[in-house]
Design an enzyme around this catalytic site. Structure first.
Site: not given
Lengths: 408, 408
Positions: A175, A341, A374
């Site tokens: 991320s 995601d 995610h």
């Protein structure tokens, strides 16, 4: 938070206050190692200012070998910290990436020297909005210049210099951590033997910015925010930050995982109450996420780290051509994405892969079939561990590293 | 909202107050037609109580034919109103579905008598939390029982009875309006010759509930909410409701439409300001959406209508078997979904289609390729208009209606 959620009565409020005291103390005097750079070594910010002094709080795991060639930098995500493989003094929880890091794990502490530092702008010991502004002797609050992903990486490079390490064997993270990995490879190609950005991209999309803006507005809408000066008032925008976390948390999970984990199940009740209590498990879960988050994270820091992600657009720094960011790079890339995601969809990773291909870089792209959305990069994803384990082992050979850092 | 957004200085604050006064007046004395049912005709609520008196505010367009066989009921979405084809006295804006309704339009005012009523729990004249509680002589606030989609439809049926209409030629609507259409067909099959649910489903998913809960928590987190009694305090939770709207609005658009409409474009500036102002167009757009919404919608109503959607689960009312809800139905269905709608994805519409097939119903399913996301049903989608136009024309023939309601 509000009705139907705890933290309202005296005793739990005391716990909350204590938790916030612990968090604030860690923000200024971390239990982890730290280095402070003085006026002679300011951090040059994209905002056009020099930041000084700058403290970088970090943890290390494993042993640095003699030629300092076995170092791995782990970059944490939005609300992460330096405690990737050790207990957080704020939450008392084990390292957030224990599954990835450890003896015999993909990021093997028997082989590698692992460094994880808290980002500048954060709230776990590195200089951030909760730090004391040397000029005013008060917390920075919004007087801290806006920090960018490039600034975070520049600060990490200062730490790596401080540790006397020329080249990192690997930089990896997920991320926002993945954004830092991509920035590392673009800014310091010769210092990254390998780079592993996970569930990330080279820019923040319009939708990503939108969700972050909702969170920031929720914080700023809370009168307890006091224009960012809440620490002077000995308060904190609990409710606003809680709502911000709730909104963000929904984006970390896939629709499928929410449906299979919670569906429309009711929370400890036989039937709907026909009230606005948390009838559904998903409501109770989100309220809990919001409430616990405010005990460990600084509201202003949340504004800064979300802004850093929103501002990131590597292609824009290279005439809109992402490939230019990686020209002649010798770094070996392993790009990891997860099918469900929707915050950093595989399509965003593919843009990076295509740019790397156009730049003639060595890149492998691992798109993992997962329900977890995610958050998958933080969870138990055997395929991710296998891919990174295999990639690092082959890079380890190619680099000519000894079997174990300890033997070096 | 907060810094970087207007509505803070005196003059615009006056406009805001005026707008809210207009909205509150309309909530209690709508400019539209309305009918009030007294103690002899209470509304039976799923909450187990009878609501009385109950006012239903509605608009009509076109002419009801002699045998009252050309009536179409239009059901509005979450924050919609009865002004589907006429100017809203609150916003001064033209009807929200002018593209769908009018002379020669798919819902043809030359052929049909169109009815659109404000949902119970709303804030445009039908009984809702801003209405006066006859017992306390104060606004209901949270003393109004929680309203369900079934309650909304039950109230609409009372209106249709009041108008002396046995069977509706069509019931149609999008999003929450589509849920009402599905509920109409399930509860009163003999009263619906055709049914057109658009961008809807027979239940709210876990992710849908999650986003609604974020919005409710944002409202309840605002101290101006006062536990729902803000009208007594002559205030309103502007900031909380604004944040709730911002969060919801992101879910109405597709990632693709956000990217193509705003991308990472800056708002009236050459470069990033390195502040928390609305640098990006998407930020400025969302703040505007939040600010304008609070001038036209009641915060408590927002709690009620979102709760109604969360509670909806038609299958659960039929032993978990959706098909049971439609057994032996003679209603002709046209189900419309949009490919990039991630709030009510085509998969949710397909569940309804499969249930209708299992029940042996007459159903056509139109999945429209669109990049406009959930909001597509309100926008210019020629394929949607063509599909509904064709469906209604053939149903019109099958029903043996004359060419024009006026000729009847």
């Amino acid at each position: 938070m509000t009705k139907g959620s705890s933290g309202q009565n005296g005793s739990s409020q005391d716990q909350v206050d204590h938790a916030q005291d612990v968090a604030l103390k860690q923000a200024r005097e971390p239990s982890s190692q730290s280095v402070t750079f003085g006026a002679d070594k300011p951090l040059h910010l994209d905002a056009g200012l020099d930041l000084s002094p700058v403290t970088i709080a970090y943890e290390t795991y494993g042993t640095l070998n003699e030629d300092k060639s076995n170092a791995i930098l782990v970059c944490h995500a939005l609300t992460g910290d330096q405690y990737a493989n050790s207990t957080s003094p704020v939450t008392g929880k084990p390292g957030w990436w224990n599954r990835m890091i450890g003896p015999g794990k993909p990021v093997d502490t028997d082989k590698y020297f692992i460094i994880c530092s808290n980002v500048v702008g954060g709230c776990n010991g590195s200089t951030g909005p909760a730090s004391i502004n040397p000029n005013s002797k008060q917390p920075y609050g919004l007087e801290l210049p806006v920090i960018t992903i490039r600034d975070m990486v520049r600060a990490q490079a200062m730490l790596i210099d401080h540790l006397g390490i020329d080249q990192l064997f690997c930089v990896l993270g997920g991320s926002m951590g993945g954004m830092q990995v991509i920035q590392w490879a673009a800014a310091y190609p010769e210092r990254c033997f390998t780079a592993i950005p996970i569930a990330a991209g080279a820019r923040h999309t319009s939708q990503n910015i939108a969700f972050h803006e909702v969170g920031r507005q929720a914080i700023m809408a809370d009168p307890e925010w006091h224009g960012g000066r809440y620490l002077d008032q000995d308060t904190t925008p609990r409710k606003g930050l809680g709502v911000a976390r709730m909104a963000a948390h929904v984006t970390y999970m896939s629709e499928r995982s929410l449906q299979s984990k919670f569906g429309r199940n009711l929370q400890n009740r036989e039937a709907k109450t026909f009230t606005f209590d948390a009838d559904f498990q998903i409501e109770s879960y989100l309220r809990h996420q919001g409430m616990t988050f405010v005990d460990r994270f600084d509201a202003n820091s949340y504004l800064y780290v979300t802004r850093a992600m929103d501002y990131y657009d590597l292609a824009a720094d290279h005439d809109g051509q992402l490939a230019k960011a990686f020209m002649n790079t010798q770094t070996r890339f392993c790009i990891v994405a997860f099918t469900t995601d929707w915050l950093f969809p595989p399509a965003e990773s593919r843009l990076v892969v295509h740019a790397l291909n156009a730049a003639g870089a060595s890149v492998s792209f691992v798109e993992i079939e997962s329900d977890k959305g995610h958050d998958a990069f933080l969870l138990d994803e055997p395929e991710m561990f296998d891919a990174i384990d295999g990639f690092l082992k082959s890079a380890h050979k190619a680099h000519g590293l000894p079997a174990s850092g300890k033997e070096a």
